[in-house]
Design an enzyme around this catalytic site. Structure first.
Site, PDB file in Angstrom:
ATOM      1  N   HIS A 308     118.167  18.393  22.071  1.00 44.53           N
ATOM      2  CA  HIS A 308     118.507  19.811  22.012  1.00 44.53           C
ATOM      3  C   HIS A 308     117.294  20.622  22.408  1.00 44.53           C
ATOM      4  O   HIS A 308     116.173  20.243  22.083  1.00 44.53           O
ATOM      5  CB  HIS A 308     118.955  20.208  20.599  1.00 44.53           C
ATOM      6  CG  HIS A 308     119.693  21.498  20.575  1.00 44.53           C
ATOM      7  ND1 HIS A 308     119.059  22.715  20.468  1.00 44.53           N
ATOM      8  CD2 HIS A 308     121.013  21.755  20.702  1.00 44.53           C
ATOM      9  CE1 HIS A 308     119.964  23.661  20.513  1.00 44.53           C
ATOM     10  NE2 HIS A 308     121.150  23.127  20.657  1.00 44.53           N
ATOM     11  N   ASP A 366     127.501  17.698  19.167  1.00 47.42           N
ATOM     12  CA  ASP A 366     128.553  17.076  19.978  1.00 47.42           C
ATOM     13  C   ASP A 366     128.661  15.581  19.774  1.00 47.42           C
ATOM     14  O   ASP A 366     129.579  14.952  20.297  1.00 47.42           O
ATOM     15  CB  ASP A 366     128.304  17.364  21.464  1.00 47.42           C
ATOM     16  CG  ASP A 366     128.546  18.823  21.771  1.00 47.42           C
ATOM     17  OD1 ASP A 366     129.443  19.392  21.141  1.00 47.42           O
ATOM     18  OD2 ASP A 366     127.841  19.387  22.621  1.00 47.42           O
TER      19      ASP A 366
END
Ligand code: CMC
Length: 431
Positions: A308, A366
């Site tokens: 991320h 996700d």
């Protein structure tokens, strides 16, 4: 903006500039470079915006090192545990948790707007049946500005409010219609006696020929998925919505731009890509092969659902999502689901691998959401549309914040030009 707390001195060529530093309520100090070009004749250079704060905001705060996510100050795990999606929508839009009366009023307003203009049904029928639901959603949400003319004037706060409520209410209907159209089933109208998440599940999975009692555990899991994706500060799609909105474009067009940006596999499209990757891995024995590919600089493959831009620690949303995946698969009697099995083994293997440890690559939101959606019966092509409908409230809250800011200007970055300098045109015969 908050008070100036210090000054940065920048010296270059024969110039020295004093740049104000501001300390926000949380997060790193910011150096105000707005007069840099006017006073110094230079630009800053930050492709990918890794060190750039593009706006002031009071909506969402992320501490990437601590793995913390706050909406209006409230931690995401507390909201996921105690709140529900429409309450989080209210919080994001208006800044405070609602009273019982405010919540009832807001839920009533959203619920009254769940149907779409009947002529939109014809609009859907213009798409190819095999269109990806995200392609359909980009088109249909953009086309809302052709259907709802009475909420396009962004200078009118009441019209901004109506457009906001319309989008929050209609996105589940539009996402479900995109799905139904792609599988050749009739559209299912919303049922306003149901809560937001149950209504969405029913519009996706009911058929006119049979009853569809919504399972409350699946509805709760869907509500959590919606909550965990509701907003995430200035990510790529939100920045897209803000940039589109900065020109004065109408909110439906701006959100359509956000949906287009979200579709990419580095952003919202990662949930589809992640589940497809887990299925391709198939068994835990093949994990070392995929980890080796992810580490190979000459192979573009990446472990989807890992890493991320901001979190350099566990994504707090991934923790809740993992717990939800366990609950849902347990309910469905699928605790031995092979995909979940591969996911857990992959997470363990990656977190023990020096490459992932050194680069601080942890599972993101996700990684587990696709497993839940898959178990609920959604095809992978619907994963990103679910993300899009959850994120709509975030996009709108950020857009409303921007439009309400009197200092707002059109977003217009500059560039480091690396092309040819001036040269004269040459006739085609002489080239
Ligand atoms: N697998 C293998 N290596 C990775 C991964 C990954 N998933 N993510 C980052 N790296 C490596 C990357 O190769 C780079 O290595 P080096 O320093 O040797 O060049 C280093 O880690 C830093 O990566 P980056 O691409 O510079 O980092 P970024 O902040 O630009 O990208 C990211 C963040 C999310 C796009 C990236 O981690 C990624 O592509 N992850 C996979 C896609 C994904 O799961 N996206 C969902 C993000 S969360 C939900 C959302 O935002 O929509």
């Amino acid at each position: 903006m908050t008070e100036q707390t210090a000054t940065a001195t920048l010296s270059f060529h024969d110039k020295t500039l004093e740049l104000p530093i501001y300390s926000p309520t949380a997060g790193p100090d910011v150096i105000d470079i707005r007069r840099l070009y006017a006073d110094g004749g230079v630009f800053t250079y930050d492709p990918g915006f890794t060190s750039t704060a593009s706006c002031d905001s009071t909506i969402t705060y992320i501490d990437g090192d601590a793995g913390e996510l706050l909406h209006r100050g409230y931690p995401i795990d507390q909201l996921a545990e105690n709140s529900h999606y429409l309450e989080v929508c209210y919080l994001l839009l208006y800044g405070e948790l609602p009273t019982a009366g405010q919540l009832e009023d807001f839920e009533g307003r959203v619920t009254r707007h769940t149907m779409v203009h009947e002529q939109m049904h014809n609009f859907f029928r213009g798409f190819r049946r095999d269109a990806h639901p995200m392609a359909t959603m980009v088109g249909v949400v953009g086309a809302m500005s052709a259907f709802y003319h009475d909420s396009l004037d962004i200078s009118d706060p009441m019209q901004r409010e109506i457009a906001s409520v319309r989008m929050i209410a209609k996105l589940p209907t539009i996402a479900a219609m995109a799905y139904k159209y792609s599988i050749g089933q009739p559209f299912v109208y919303p049922d306003n006696t149901l809560d937001y998440a149950s209504n969405f599940l029913r519009m996706c999975f009911a058929v006119p020929a049979e009853d569809y009692p919504v399972n409350p555990i699946l509805s709760r899991a869907m509500d959590r998925i919606l909550m965990l994706h509701a907003d995430h500060e200035q990510n790529a799609s939100t920045s897209t919505v803000r940039l589109a909105g900065s020109s004065g474009a109408n909110p439906f067009a701006c959100v359509a731009a956000g949906i287009a940006c979200l579709w990419g596999p580095a952003h919202g499209g990662a949930n589809q890509a992640c589940l497809e990757m887990l299925k391709e891995i198939g068994t835990p024995e093949r994990i070392p092969e995929f980890i080796a590919r992810a580490k190979d600089r000459d192979d573009p493959f990446r472990l989807m659902g890992f890493g991320h831009r901001v979190y350099k620690n566990f994504d707090p949303r991934a923790r809740v999502m993992k717990q939800s995946a366990d609950e849902v698969l347990d309910l469905l009697g699928a605790e031995n689901n092979p995909v979940l099995h591969v996911a857990k083994a992959l997470e363990t293997a990656a977190l023990a691998d020096p490459y992932f440890v050194e680069k601080k690559l942890y599972p993101n939101v996700d990684f587990y959401s696709g497993i839940i959606l898959d178990a609920m019966g959604f095809p992978t092509s619907m994963f990103t549309p679910v993300f899009a409908l959850s994120r709509t409230v975030g996009w709108i809250s950020q857009w409303k914040e921007m439009i309400g800011d009197t200092r707002q200007k059109i977003g217009r970055p500059r560039q480091r030009y690396e092309g040819e300098t001036r040269r004269d045109y040459v006739d085609v015969e002489s080239r």
